[in-house]
Design an enzyme around this catalytic site. Structure first.
Site, PDB file in Angstrom:
ATOM      1  CB  SER A  21      -0.977  -0.006   1.178  1.00  0.00           C
ATOM      2  OG  SER A  21      -1.961  -0.983   0.941  1.00  0.00           O
ATOM      3  CB  THR A  66      -4.885  -4.865   5.873  1.00  0.00           C
ATOM      4  OG1 THR A  66      -4.886  -6.054   5.078  1.00  0.00           O
ATOM      5  CG2 THR A  66      -3.632  -4.831   6.731  1.00  0.00           C
ATOM      6  CE  LYS A  70      -9.197  -6.135   4.663  1.00  0.00           C
ATOM      7  NZ  LYS A  70      -9.275  -6.561   3.269  1.00  0.00           N
ATOM      8  CG  ASN A  91     -10.761  -1.512   2.373  1.00  0.00           C
ATOM      9  OD1 ASN A  91     -11.755  -0.806   2.238  1.00  0.00           O
ATOM     10  ND2 ASN A  91      -9.845  -1.650   1.431  1.00  0.00           N
ATOM     11  CG  ASP A 106     -10.822  -5.041   0.294  1.00  0.00           C
ATOM     12  OD1 ASP A 106      -9.776  -4.524  -0.135  1.00  0.00           O
ATOM     13  OD2 ASP A 106     -10.929  -5.506   1.441  1.00  0.00           O
ATOM     14  CB  ALA A 131     -16.468 -19.302   2.427  1.00  0.00           C
ATOM     15  N   GLY A 132     -13.599 -17.057   2.866  1.00  0.00           N
ATOM     16  CA  GLY A 132     -12.955 -16.186   3.844  1.00  0.00           C
ATOM     17  C   GLY A 132     -13.288 -14.724   3.533  1.00  0.00           C
ATOM     18  CG  LEU A 226      -9.730 -12.921  -5.039  1.00  0.00           C
ATOM     19  CD1 LEU A 226     -10.610 -12.704  -3.812  1.00  0.00           C
ATOM     20  CD2 LEU A 226     -10.076 -11.904  -6.100  1.00  0.00           C
TER      21      LEU A 226
HETATM   22  P1  NAP Z   1      -9.096 -16.032   5.053  1.00  0.00           P
HETATM   23  O1  NAP Z   1     -10.223 -15.211   5.554  1.00  0.00           O
HETATM   24  O2  NAP Z   1      -8.135 -16.631   6.014  1.00  0.00           O
HETATM   25  O3  NAP Z   1      -9.748 -17.246   4.167  1.00  0.00           O
HETATM   26  C1  NAP Z   1      -8.952 -18.291   3.667  1.00  0.00           C
HETATM   27  C2  NAP Z   1      -9.746 -19.138   2.681  1.00  0.00           C
HETATM   28  O4  NAP Z   1      -8.865 -20.126   2.119  1.00  0.00           O
HETATM   29  C3  NAP Z   1     -10.895 -19.910   3.320  1.00  0.00           C
HETATM   30  O5  NAP Z   1     -11.923 -20.064   2.384  1.00  0.00           O
HETATM   31  C4  NAP Z   1     -10.221 -21.255   3.639  1.00  0.00           C
HETATM   32  O6  NAP Z   1     -11.130 -22.322   3.719  1.00  0.00           O
HETATM   33  C5  NAP Z   1      -9.370 -21.428   2.407  1.00  0.00           C
HETATM   34  N1  NAP Z   1      -8.253 -22.343   2.627  1.00  0.00           N
HETATM   35  C6  NAP Z   1      -7.122 -22.097   3.356  1.00  0.00           C
HETATM   36  N2  NAP Z   1      -6.302 -23.168   3.313  1.00  0.00           N
HETATM   37  C7  NAP Z   1      -6.923 -24.103   2.554  1.00  0.00           C
HETATM   38  C8  NAP Z   1      -6.577 -25.425   2.142  1.00  0.00           C
HETATM   39  N3  NAP Z   1      -5.424 -26.005   2.491  1.00  0.00           N
HETATM   40  N4  NAP Z   1      -7.443 -26.097   1.341  1.00  0.00           N
HETATM   41  C9  NAP Z   1      -8.604 -25.532   0.977  1.00  0.00           C
HETATM   42  N5  NAP Z   1      -8.999 -24.289   1.322  1.00  0.00           N
HETATM   43  C10 NAP Z   1      -8.158 -23.576   2.115  1.00  0.00           C
HETATM   44  O7  NAP Z   1      -8.214 -15.226   4.011  1.00  0.00           O
HETATM   45  P2  NAP Z   1      -8.658 -13.979   3.082  1.00  0.00           P
HETATM   46  O8  NAP Z   1      -8.437 -12.712   3.804  1.00  0.00           O
HETATM   47  O9  NAP Z   1     -10.009 -14.257   2.528  1.00  0.00           O
HETATM   48  O10 NAP Z   1      -7.555 -14.043   1.918  1.00  0.00           O
HETATM   49  C11 NAP Z   1      -7.532 -15.101   0.979  1.00  0.00           C
HETATM   50  C12 NAP Z   1      -6.491 -14.774  -0.090  1.00  0.00           C
HETATM   51  O11 NAP Z   1      -6.936 -13.686  -0.880  1.00  0.00           O
HETATM   52  C13 NAP Z   1      -5.164 -14.320   0.559  1.00  0.00           C
HETATM   53  O12 NAP Z   1      -4.235 -15.356   0.405  1.00  0.00           O
HETATM   54  C14 NAP Z   1      -4.740 -13.088  -0.184  1.00  0.00           C
HETATM   55  O13 NAP Z   1      -3.575 -13.352  -0.945  1.00  0.00           O
HETATM   56  C15 NAP Z   1      -5.867 -12.814  -1.162  1.00  0.00           C
HETATM   57  N6  NAP Z   1      -6.347 -11.412  -1.033  1.00  0.00           N
HETATM   58  C16 NAP Z   1      -6.100 -10.570  -2.059  1.00  0.00           C
HETATM   59  C17 NAP Z   1      -6.548  -9.275  -2.001  1.00  0.00           C
HETATM   60  C18 NAP Z   1      -6.276  -8.358  -3.158  1.00  0.00           C
HETATM   61  O14 NAP Z   1      -6.432  -7.142  -3.024  1.00  0.00           O
HETATM   62  N7  NAP Z   1      -5.901  -8.895  -4.297  1.00  0.00           N
HETATM   63  C19 NAP Z   1      -7.239  -8.806  -0.873  1.00  0.00           C
HETATM   64  C20 NAP Z   1      -7.463  -9.693   0.183  1.00  0.00           C
HETATM   65  C21 NAP Z   1      -7.009 -11.000   0.087  1.00  0.00           C
HETATM   66  P3  NAP Z   1     -11.812 -22.726   5.170  1.00  0.00           P
HETATM   67  O15 NAP Z   1     -12.973 -21.803   5.353  1.00  0.00           O
HETATM   68  O16 NAP Z   1     -12.211 -24.130   4.986  1.00  0.00           O
HETATM   69  O17 NAP Z   1     -10.732 -22.546   6.213  1.00  0.00           O
END
Ligand code: NAP
Length: 289
Positions: A21, A66, A70, A91, A106, A131-132, A226
């Site tokens: 950022s 972040t 959030k 955010n 976002d 679904a995170g 993403l």
């Molecule tokens: P989060 O809330 O921790 O969610 C993680 C997600 O990944 C959940 O759906 C989780 O499933 C799944 N997961 C993790 N390990 C897994 C595995 N071994 N097998 C299957 N599913 C798995 O994280 P988040 O904040 O949503 O971020 C997710 C990704 O998005 C990050 O890695 C980041 O790089 C990216 N992101 C990008 C931006 C952007 O601006 N481009 C912004 C935010 C995030 P469960 O529910 O089953 O645990």
């Protein structure tokens, strides 16, 4: 040159050491000739309220928030924008007369990234993996911007069900269908936009994708990951290998920052200025790899 009139913006999160950022906001400030600086602050979960109050007392113009704060930041705000309240995540904090107002850029950032890549949502059939927090924002975006159907696949099915319920309620229509990861075999035949919103494939585990079967990737005309570290994920390679177009999440990050910068400063950032930031972000990423 920092002086007595320098406006200060910041990001709070934990961790923040690898944030891109500052590259976005300091590059924008320089291009627009604005006396503004942007710094990262690592804030522990129990100190979120004090951090927001402290930032306001120190006259900070705006904050980004972040992971993992959030949702936690919301009780400490003066007001919350309607869309951010609907999705329950903030955010961006914008300074107002009596406190900060919370926004979610976002969602808008992802939309602008889609527009810039020629990806449409209206009438589109979408497969969303995860679904995170990030996938949740993507689910709301698809539902609110007119996607026809969104198949939401997640490792923990209860989380998929919960997000689907919230999004369907918020959008006022039953458009999100929750499934377990292997449920892709039950998705009706067709050509889909796929959004990869899990953390699988993130550096350093770059040889993993949340679904590996080639048949899955034959259903996808466009894949949007993403994740942006690495720049070319296994998911993207599998999409391309099956004949689809593939993009990473760096433009989502860019445009969520651009939206925040516009809110703080009341300016409109041009596509040329955004493109300069995008190059800076890629340079920063290259340094880390
Ligand atoms: P989060 O809330 O921790 O969610 C993680 C997600 O990944 C959940 O759906 C989780 O499933 C799944 N997961 C993790 N390990 C897994 C595995 N071994 N097998 C299957 N599913 C798995 O994280 P988040 O904040 O949503 O971020 C997710 C990704 O998005 C990050 O890695 C980041 O790089 C990216 N992101 C990008 C931006 C952007 O601006 N481009 C912004 C935010 C995030 P469960 O529910 O089953 O645990």
């Amino acid at each position: 040159m920092i002086d007595g009139k320098t406006a200060v913006c910041a990001v709070i999160g934990n961790p923040v050491e690898h944030t891109l950022s500052p590259a976005i906001h300091n590059t924008l400030a320089k291009q627009l000739g604005m006396n503004l600086t942007y710094v990262p602050f690592r804030v522990e979960a129990q100190a979120v309220g004090e951090a927001v109050k402290g930032a306001y007392a120190l006259n900070l113009l705006g904050l980004n928030v972040t992971v993992p704060h959030k949702g936690a930041v919301i009780p400490f705000l003066e007001s919350v924008d309607e869309e951010a309240a609907l999705i329950g995540a903030v955010n961006t904090l914008v300074r107002t007369e009596h406190g900060y107002r919370g926004y979610n850029t976002d969602l808008k950032g992802l939309y602008r990234a889609f527009l810039s890549e020629g990806i449409r949502l209206e009438g589109e059939r979408v497969i969303l993996l995860g679904a995170g927090g990030a996938a949740r924002a993507a689910a709301f975006l698809c539902a609110l911007r007119g996607a026809d159907r969104i198949y939401l696949l997640n490792r923990s099915q209860d989380r998929a069900v919960q997000v689907a319920e919230e999004v369907n309620q918020g959008a006022g229509r039953e458009c999100v269908v929750p499934m377990e990861l292997s449920g892709w075999r039950r998705i009706p035949a067709g050509s889909y936009l796929a959004i990869q919103g899990t953390s699988v494939g993130l550096s350093p585990r770059t040889e993993e994708a949340v679904i590996e079967e080639e048949d899955f990737y034959r259903m996808i005309h466009t894949g949007f990951d993403l994740v942006y570290r690495p720049a070319d994920t296994k998911f993207m390679r599998l999409v391309r290998g099956a004949g689809g177009r593939a993009f990473n999440g760096l433009k989502m990050l860019l445009y969520q920052g651009v939206e925040a910068f516009e809110l703080w400063n009341g300016v409109k950032v041009t596509e040329e200025q955004a493109a300069v930031c995008y190059e800076r972000m890629k340079e920063e990423l290259d340094k880390c790899e």
